[in-house]
Motif scaffolding. Structure first.
Motif, PDB file in Angstrom:
ATOM      1  N   ARG A  94       6.995   6.171   3.295  1.00 21.63           N
ATOM      2  CA  ARG A  94       6.023   6.952   2.537  1.00 21.63           C
ATOM      3  C   ARG A  94       5.229   6.065   1.583  1.00 21.63           C
ATOM      4  O   ARG A  94       4.034   6.290   1.368  1.00 21.63           O
ATOM      5  N   GLN A  95       5.870   5.035   1.008  1.00 21.50           N
ATOM      6  CA  GLN A  95       5.153   4.153   0.100  1.00 21.50           C
ATOM      7  C   GLN A  95       4.120   3.314   0.845  1.00 21.50           C
ATOM      8  O   GLN A  95       2.989   3.140   0.370  1.00 21.50           O
ATOM      9  N   ARG A  96       4.484   2.812   2.003  1.00 27.63           N
ATOM     10  CA  ARG A  96       3.515   2.026   2.786  1.00 27.63           C
ATOM     11  C   ARG A  96       2.332   2.897   3.192  1.00 27.63           C
ATOM     12  O   ARG A  96       1.185   2.444   3.212  1.00 27.63           O
ATOM     13  N   ARG A  97       2.606   4.143   3.556  1.00 25.40           N
ATOM     14  CA  ARG A  97       1.524   5.074   3.891  1.00 25.40           C
ATOM     15  C   ARG A  97       0.660   5.351   2.662  1.00 25.40           C
ATOM     16  O   ARG A  97      -0.569   5.439   2.759  1.00 25.40           O
ATOM     17  N   GLU A  98       1.294   5.473   1.513  1.00 28.43           N
ATOM     18  CA  GLU A  98       0.572   5.751   0.271  1.00 28.43           C
ATOM     19  C   GLU A  98      -0.446   4.660  -0.036  1.00 28.43           C
ATOM     20  O   GLU A  98      -1.557   4.950  -0.497  1.00 28.43           O
ATOM     21  N   LEU A  99      -0.082   3.398   0.206  1.00 32.55           N
ATOM     22  CA  LEU A  99      -1.006   2.302  -0.083  1.00 32.55           C
ATOM     23  C   LEU A  99      -2.307   2.468   0.686  1.00 32.55           C
ATOM     24  O   LEU A  99      -3.401   2.250   0.147  1.00 32.55           O
ATOM     25  N   ARG A 100      -2.202   2.872   1.953  1.00 30.15           N
ATOM     26  CA  ARG A 100      -3.413   3.066   2.767  1.00 30.15           C
ATOM     27  C   ARG A 100      -4.151   4.333   2.360  1.00 30.15           C
ATOM     28  O   ARG A 100      -5.383   4.370   2.324  1.00 30.15           O
ATOM     29  N   LEU A 101      -3.385   5.378   2.032  1.00 29.65           N
ATOM     30  CA  LEU A 101      -4.007   6.645   1.656  1.00 29.65           C
ATOM     31  C   LEU A 101      -4.791   6.509   0.360  1.00 29.65           C
ATOM     32  O   LEU A 101      -5.890   7.067   0.225  1.00 29.65           O
ATOM     33  N   ARG A 102      -4.271   5.778  -0.607  1.00 34.94           N
ATOM     34  CA  ARG A 102      -4.975   5.632  -1.877  1.00 34.94           C
ATOM     35  C   ARG A 102      -6.343   4.999  -1.667  1.00 34.94           C
ATOM     36  O   ARG A 102      -7.318   5.382  -2.320  1.00 34.94           O
ATOM     37  N   ASP A 103      -6.419   4.031  -0.746  1.00 36.60           N
ATOM     38  CA  ASP A 103      -7.716   3.415  -0.459  1.00 36.60           C
ATOM     39  C   ASP A 103      -8.687   4.416   0.149  1.00 36.60           C
ATOM     40  O   ASP A 103      -9.896   4.359  -0.105  1.00 36.60           O
ATOM     41  N   LEU A 104      -8.164   5.347   0.950  1.00 41.66           N
ATOM     42  CA  LEU A 104      -9.009   6.372   1.563  1.00 41.66           C
ATOM     43  C   LEU A 104      -9.473   7.392   0.528  1.00 41.66           C
ATOM     44  O   LEU A 104     -10.633   7.833   0.537  1.00 41.66           O
ATOM     45  N   VAL A 105      -8.610   7.756  -0.392  1.00 41.27           N
ATOM     46  CA  VAL A 105      -8.908   8.806  -1.373  1.00 41.27           C
ATOM     47  C   VAL A 105      -9.843   8.308  -2.465  1.00 41.27           C
ATOM     48  O   VAL A 105     -10.727   9.042  -2.933  1.00 41.27           O
ATOM     49  N   ARG A 106      -9.686   7.056  -2.861  1.00 37.71           N
ATOM     50  CA  ARG A 106     -10.343   6.537  -4.065  1.00 37.71           C
ATOM     51  C   ARG A 106     -11.852   6.825  -4.132  1.00 37.71           C
ATOM     52  O   ARG A 106     -12.353   7.239  -5.190  1.00 37.71           O
ATOM     53  N   PRO A 107     -12.620   6.644  -3.051  1.00 36.23           N
ATOM     54  CA  PRO A 107     -14.065   6.891  -3.166  1.00 36.23           C
ATOM     55  C   PRO A 107     -14.440   8.362  -3.350  1.00 36.23           C
ATOM     56  O   PRO A 107     -15.573   8.660  -3.729  1.00 36.23           O
ATOM     57  N   HIS A 108     -13.505   9.254  -3.109  1.00 39.45           N
ATOM     58  CA  HIS A 108     -13.826  10.684  -3.131  1.00 39.45           C
ATOM     59  C   HIS A 108     -13.522  11.366  -4.467  1.00 39.45           C
ATOM     60  O   HIS A 108     -13.995  12.478  -4.703  1.00 39.45           O
ATOM     61  N   VAL A 109     -12.712  10.751  -5.305  1.00 38.64           N
ATOM     62  CA  VAL A 109     -12.266  11.429  -6.528  1.00 38.64           C
ATOM     63  C   VAL A 109     -12.828  10.728  -7.762  1.00 38.64           C
ATOM     64  O   VAL A 109     -13.026   9.505  -7.763  1.00 38.64           O
ATOM     65  N   PRO A 110     -13.067  11.488  -8.846  1.00 42.04           N
ATOM     66  CA  PRO A 110     -13.676  10.921 -10.053  1.00 42.04           C
ATOM     67  C   PRO A 110     -12.676  10.327 -11.034  1.00 42.04           C
ATOM     68  O   PRO A 110     -13.059   9.860 -12.106  1.00 42.04           O
ATOM     69  N   VAL A 111     -11.397  10.369 -10.692  1.00 43.86           N
ATOM     70  CA  VAL A 111     -10.363   9.817 -11.562  1.00 43.86           C
ATOM     71  C   VAL A 111      -9.753   8.594 -10.890  1.00 43.86           C
ATOM     72  O   VAL A 111      -9.876   8.410  -9.674  1.00 43.86           O
TER      73      VAL A 111
END
Length: 312
Positions: free
Chosen positions: A63-80
């Protein structure tokens, strides 16, 4: 399952040097200390700018390895802010770790969220809805089936009676949610989005002025019911603030009220479980979450759900 070794300060210092490819000759290394007191420590402050997170088992590592990739995907979409990993690897055979940037601020348990902070939360919910579901599933983010609010309601009724017996809660308050009402608040088909799925107060970074600056710990993210994130916000910042943020994000009365009642049932059940010796969450926190979830809001008094079928 192989038992993970117990991390020590020396272990953490050596690991940080290894991750950053620094020589030990330069001194004792960074100041490190566990984030929480007591127990086995798997999250450490590293100096004043970083946090080291150690996966305690192989499932957590996946889950942590998946999280690293997911955070990169999410980052451009959220204002925080979403944490950035400056280095990652393994801290024990098969067990992952990540050294993340520290997002400055306190938590929602330490600072109240302001009106502008509610707008930050609205932007978070809006951004999560904008993340392409197909891309999240390509990363291995699982789908999570919507929970049955009626089944949860029945569990909460029994739990509320237990709380009433020890003067912790007025069980009659739960009667506001009837079986027909729970049926009306069932999750709607075709509304699944990326959800953080663990928007607790400790995972919201809040500054002293009430702005929401970041969101931590994306390991439980799933494609599922957006009401789950609304429910998380209810327990983290209170019913009023959570529903206002969700409404500002474009969610209608149905998912807002569904999230509200998920949170209300959850908080009753969790406090009961803790009083009965199941779970180890601090009682003051569980009582605070119960209070937040049961704050009265105007929406539940004025909404006719039968006229709300078209809303998200």
């Amino acid at each position: 399952m192989t038992q993970a070794p117990t991390p020590t300060a020396d272990t953490v210092r050596r690991l940080v040097r290894s991750l950053l490819k620094e020589s030990a000759a330069g001194g004792a290394g960074p100041d490190v200390r566990p984030v929480t007191e007591g127990g086995r420590h798997f999250t450490w402050w590293v100096g004043t700018r970083h946090v080291l997170r150690l996966a305690p088992d192989r499932d957590s590592s996946v889950r942590q390895r998946r999280e690293l990739r997911l955070r990169d995907l999410v980052r451009p979409h959220v204002p925080v802010a979403v944490p950035v990993s400056v280095a990652h690897g393994e801290w024990a055979p098969g067990l992952s770790c990540t050294l993340d940037t520290l997002i400055p601020g306190g938590t929602a348990e330490q600072h109240d969220v302001s009106a502008v902070g509610e707008a930050d939360l609205a932007g978070l919910l809006t951004g999560l809805r904008a993340v392409p579901v197909r891309q999240t599933e390509t990363l291995g983010v699982p789908r999570s089936a919507p929970r049955s609010l009626e089944a949860l309601r029945r569990m909460a009724v029994h739990a509320a009676e237990r709380l009433a017996a020890v003067d912790e809660f007025d069980a009659t308050r739960l009667y506001q949610l009837t079986p027909p009402g729970a049926a009306q608040l069932a999750a709607q088909a075709g509304t699944a989005v990326l959800v953080h799925h663990d928007l607790r107060g400790e995972h919201l970074v809040v500054s002293a002025d009430g702005r929401v600056r970041g969101v931590l710990d994306w390991t439980d993210a799933a494609v599922g019911d957006p009401a789950e994130d609304i429910a998380g916000l209810v327990t983290a910042v209170g019913s009023g603030a959570a529903v206002r943020a969700a409404t500002l994000a474009g969610y209608g009365a149905r998912p807002c009220l569904r999230g509200l009642w998920l949170a209300r049932c959850d908080t009753v059940i969790r406090l009961t479980d803790r009083l009965d010796g199941r779970g180890d969450s601090p009682l003051p926190l569980l009582r605070t979450q119960l209070r937040r979830a049961w704050e009265p809001i105007l929406l539940e008094r004025v909404t006719d759900l039968k006229e709300d079928d078209s809303e998200l």
